[in-house]
Scaffold this motif. Structure first.
Motif, PDB file in Angstrom:
ATOM      1  N   THR A  49      -1.179  34.050  16.109  1.00 11.34           N
ATOM      2  CA  THR A  49      -1.369  33.407  14.803  1.00 11.34           C
ATOM      3  C   THR A  49      -2.709  32.682  14.697  1.00 11.34           C
ATOM      4  OG1 THR A  49      -0.336  31.314  15.476  1.00 11.34           O
ATOM      5  CG2 THR A  49       1.117  33.056  14.636  1.00 11.34           C
ATOM      6  N   GLY A  50      -3.254  32.257  15.824  1.00  9.57           N
ATOM      7  CA  GLY A  50      -4.487  31.475  15.803  1.00  9.57           C
ATOM      8  C   GLY A  50      -4.262  29.978  15.665  1.00  9.57           C
ATOM      9  N   TYR A  51      -2.987  29.553  15.581  1.00 18.76           N
ATOM     10  CA  TYR A  51      -2.669  28.131  15.408  1.00 18.76           C
ATOM     11  C   TYR A  51      -1.618  27.704  16.428  1.00 18.76           C
ATOM     12  CZ  TYR A  51      -4.856  28.739  10.801  1.00 18.76           C
ATOM     13  OH  TYR A  51      -5.733  29.014   9.785  1.00 18.76           O
ATOM     14  N   ARG A  52      -1.731  26.452  16.861  1.00 20.81           N
ATOM     15  CA  ARG A  52      -0.710  25.851  17.728  1.00 20.81           C
ATOM     16  C   ARG A  52      -0.527  24.393  17.343  1.00 20.81           C
ATOM     17  NH1 ARG A  52      -0.928  26.971  24.042  1.00 20.81           N
ATOM     18  NH2 ARG A  52       1.228  26.269  23.762  1.00 20.81           N
ATOM     19  N   GLY A  53       0.647  24.061  16.815  1.00 19.03           N
ATOM     20  CA  GLY A  53       0.935  22.691  16.428  1.00 19.03           C
ATOM     21  C   GLY A  53       0.381  22.343  15.057  1.00 19.03           C
ATOM     22  N   ARG A  54       0.696  21.127  14.619  1.00 18.65           N
ATOM     23  CA  ARG A  54       0.212  20.630  13.335  1.00 18.65           C
ATOM     24  C   ARG A  54      -0.272  19.202  13.470  1.00 18.65           C
ATOM     25  NH1 ARG A  54       4.694  21.722   8.796  1.00 18.65           N
ATOM     26  NH2 ARG A  54       6.117  21.065  10.463  1.00 18.65           N
ATOM     27  N   GLY A  55      -1.148  18.805  12.570  1.00 18.32           N
ATOM     28  CA  GLY A  55      -1.652  17.444  12.534  1.00 18.32           C
ATOM     29  C   GLY A  55      -1.548  16.891  11.126  1.00 18.32           C
ATOM     30  N   ALA A  56      -1.509  15.576  11.024  1.00 17.72           N
ATOM     31  CA  ALA A  56      -1.325  14.917   9.736  1.00 17.72           C
ATOM     32  C   ALA A  56      -2.656  14.727   9.021  1.00 17.72           C
ATOM     33  CB  ALA A  56      -0.643  13.570   9.924  1.00 17.72           C
ATOM     34  N   GLY A  93       0.826  -1.194   0.000  1.00 17.35           N
ATOM     35  CA  GLY A  93       0.000   0.000   0.000  1.00 17.35           C
ATOM     36  C   GLY A  93       0.859   1.242   0.000  1.00 17.35           C
ATOM     37  N   ALA A  94       0.222   2.382  -0.277  1.00 19.71           N
ATOM     38  CA  ALA A  94       0.916   3.667  -0.288  1.00 19.71           C
ATOM     39  C   ALA A  94       0.082   4.686   0.472  1.00 19.71           C
ATOM     40  CB  ALA A  94       1.160   4.149  -1.722  1.00 19.71           C
ATOM     41  N   VAL A  95       0.769   5.590   1.150  1.00 20.48           N
ATOM     42  CA  VAL A  95       0.116   6.619   1.953  1.00 20.48           C
ATOM     43  C   VAL A  95       0.705   7.963   1.549  1.00 20.48           C
ATOM     44  CG1 VAL A  95      -0.294   7.500   4.283  1.00 20.48           C
ATOM     45  CG2 VAL A  95      -0.192   5.025   3.888  1.00 20.48           C
ATOM     46  N   ALA A  96      -0.151   8.913   1.181  1.00 17.99           N
ATOM     47  CA  ALA A  96       0.291  10.283   0.927  1.00 17.99           C
ATOM     48  C   ALA A  96      -0.021  11.115   2.167  1.00 17.99           C
ATOM     49  CB  ALA A  96      -0.405  10.862  -0.296  1.00 17.99           C
ATOM     50  N   GLN A  97       0.858  12.040   2.501  1.00 20.89           N
ATOM     51  CA  GLN A  97       0.704  12.782   3.753  1.00 20.89           C
ATOM     52  C   GLN A  97       1.000  14.262   3.570  1.00 20.89           C
ATOM     53  OE1 GLN A  97       2.170  10.945   7.360  1.00 20.89           O
ATOM     54  NE2 GLN A  97       3.085  12.855   8.054  1.00 20.89           N
ATOM     55  N   ARG A  98       0.242  15.079   4.294  1.00 19.81           N
ATOM     56  CA  ARG A  98       0.502  16.510   4.433  1.00 19.81           C
ATOM     57  C   ARG A  98       0.307  16.890   5.901  1.00 19.81           C
ATOM     58  NH1 ARG A  98       1.479  15.272  -0.026  1.00 19.81           N
ATOM     59  NH2 ARG A  98       1.083  16.371  -1.974  1.00 19.81           N
ATOM     60  N   LEU A  99       0.811  18.060   6.280  1.00 21.20           N
ATOM     61  CA  LEU A  99       0.621  18.573   7.629  1.00 21.20           C
ATOM     62  C   LEU A  99      -0.157  19.883   7.555  1.00 21.20           C
ATOM     63  CD1 LEU A  99       4.151  18.004   9.231  1.00 21.20           C
ATOM     64  CD2 LEU A  99       2.103  16.620   9.538  1.00 21.20           C
ATOM     65  N   VAL A 100      -1.217  19.981   8.343  1.00 20.43           N
ATOM     66  CA  VAL A 100      -1.990  21.219   8.434  1.00 20.43           C
ATOM     67  C   VAL A 100      -1.879  21.765   9.852  1.00 20.43           C
ATOM     68  CG1 VAL A 100      -3.613  20.619   6.609  1.00 20.43           C
ATOM     69  CG2 VAL A 100      -4.135  19.979   8.960  1.00 20.43           C
ATOM     70  N   ARG A 101      -1.876  23.082   9.973  1.00 23.66           N
ATOM     71  CA  ARG A 101      -1.800  23.690  11.301  1.00 23.66           C
ATOM     72  C   ARG A 101      -3.103  23.468  12.072  1.00 23.66           C
ATOM     73  NH1 ARG A 101      -0.126  29.757  10.236  1.00 23.66           N
ATOM     74  NH2 ARG A 101      -1.499  29.419   8.445  1.00 23.66           N
TER      75      ARG A 101
END
Length: 419
Positions: free
Chosen positions: A352-359, A298-306
């Motif tokens: 900024t309104g953001y803290r950390g990131r999630g996948a 299998g294959a997994v594509a990933q990005r990170l959003v704040r």
């Protein structure tokens, strides 16, 4: 007079003496109290703000300083010209690099204790028009929780990825651009492996985090010890699970496929835009279609959003027209008002309104229908359509679901995955 005589030609000895004087001068400047204080304060500020990278960019007015926090660069002031050379020299000394070398790129590592925590830094220097540019990658092992839930995976995403790495053999790929968290995801997968019962090895460039119970190998391409050579050598150490930091050339792709074919679970990263493109990338690297169909699990594509700051995020109802265009009602499974959150900014998040990131993940299990398509040498578009018909979500849909859950904003989704 006995002994060897020294012939001076064209001022060679004078040049050596000048180089030694220059080295001594730079070392003296790097030891000055204002330089030491500035470097320490810069590193402390970066660690406390959770920065992943420190950028020092040479300009006519001094060293421009920026910190990458949650994937976005933020200004952090300018080092005055009087301190600039000293700051760069100080960082070189800390990383045991050549202080006098300013014509060639240099790379190194250093470790510092910051607020009682050991922090590793990876440093890269490159000559630019106005002086040397420096980037430090901050590797704070204590700040990284190698757990799917802590990394922000949705339950369905974590279950799908867990099912892929539960295999005893074959190849699992995690794809995405640089800085999208691919290696951290694979570390989290290894963290879930029974390392008491299984032999787990990694081959990396560089080794970023230390894992207990795992044999980690640093490749050294400059002496001919690359990923392919390391992988072939490690297979003689009777491993059960092998992590390959990156498949970047035909030799590594071939070695990884052969390892998966001979009964090993191989986890690797690859640079592609989405999961279906991983197949065509392997073909580009020279793997035959029948081998891909045999070994790919299998294959997994990933990005990170704040992630929105929990202290100041602001709920609102999405405009009906926008919700319809994005298909939010369909994803939400309802027909009422679509409730979203947006950033506001407060002291807790630095405004900024953001803290950390999630996948955000796109998971493509390799089904029998996909294997048949690979054997017919189908292109990435055909593979995408086929996988979507079997339930694979796009990266955009996965990110929109994260926005619907209130974890991130619609603006952040559009910034990361487009739209």
């Amino acid at each position: 007079m006995t002994g060897q005589s020294i012939v001076v030609d064209g001022g060679t000895l004078a040049g050596v003496a000048a180089g030694a004087d220059d080295d001594a001068r730079l070392r003296d400047r790097a030891s000055e109290a204002p330089v030491v204080r500035h470097v320490n304060a810069l590193i402390l500020d970066a660690v406390e703000r959770g920065a992943s990278d420190i950028h020092l960019e040479a300009t006519e007015s001094g060293l421009r300083t920026r910190l990458r926090v949650d994937g976005v660069l933020r200004e952090a002031g300018t080092v005055p010209p009087a301190l600039g050379a000293g700051v760069v020299s100080r960082l070189k000394i800390m990383a045991r690099l050549d202080v006098a070398e300013r014509r060639l790129p240099q790379d190194g590592r250093l470790r510092m204790a910051v607020r009682g925590r050991d922090i590793d830094f990876r440093i890269s220097l490159i000559p630019a028009l106005d002086g040397e540019g420096v980037v430090l990658r901050v590797l704070d092992r204590g700040a990284v929780a190698l757990d799917f839930a802590a990394l922000g995976f949705a339950e369905a995403e974590a279950a799908a990825l867990g099912a892929l790495v539960a295999e005893t053999s074959r190849l699992v790929l995690v794809t995405g651009p640089t800085g999208s968290g691919k290696t951290t995801t694979l570390y989290a997968a290894l963290n879930a492996v029974d390392r008491q019962r299984l032999k787990v090895v990694t081959i990396e460039d560089p080794v970023e985090y230390r894992l207990d119970g795992v044999s980690q190998v640093q490749v050294k391409p400059q002496i001919g010890f690359g990923f392919a050579e390391a992988l072939r050598a490690m297979l003689r150490h009777d491993p059960d699970v092998v992590l390959v930091g990156e498949i970047r050339d035909p030799a590594t792709a071939e070695a990884a496929a052969q390892a998966a074919l001979t009964g090993h679970l191989v986890l690797a990263t690859l640079h592609t835009n989405d999961a279906p493109s991983a197949v065509t990338r392997l073909m580009d690297l020279g793997l035959p279609d029948y081998l891909i169909a045999s070994v790919l699990r299998g294959a997994v594509a990933q990005r990170l959003v704040r992630t929105l700051c929990a202290a100041c995020r602001e709920p609102y109802d999405a405009p009906a027209g926008l919700a319809e265009r994005l298909g939010l009602a369909r994803l939400a499974g309802g027909c009422g008002p679509i409730r979203l959150n947006r950033p506001r900014g407060c002291g807790a998040c630095g405004g900024t309104g953001y803290r950390g990131r999630g996948a955000v993940l796109q998971v493509m299990p390799f089904s029998p229908r996909l294997r048949d398509a690979v054997l017919r040498r189908a292109d990435a578009g055909t593979l995408h359509d086929l996988a979507a018909s079997e339930g694979m979500a796009s990266l955009r849909e996965a990110a929109l679901r994260k926005a619907l859950a209130g974890a991130t904003s619609l603006e952040e989704v559009m910034r990361v995955v487009g739209g």
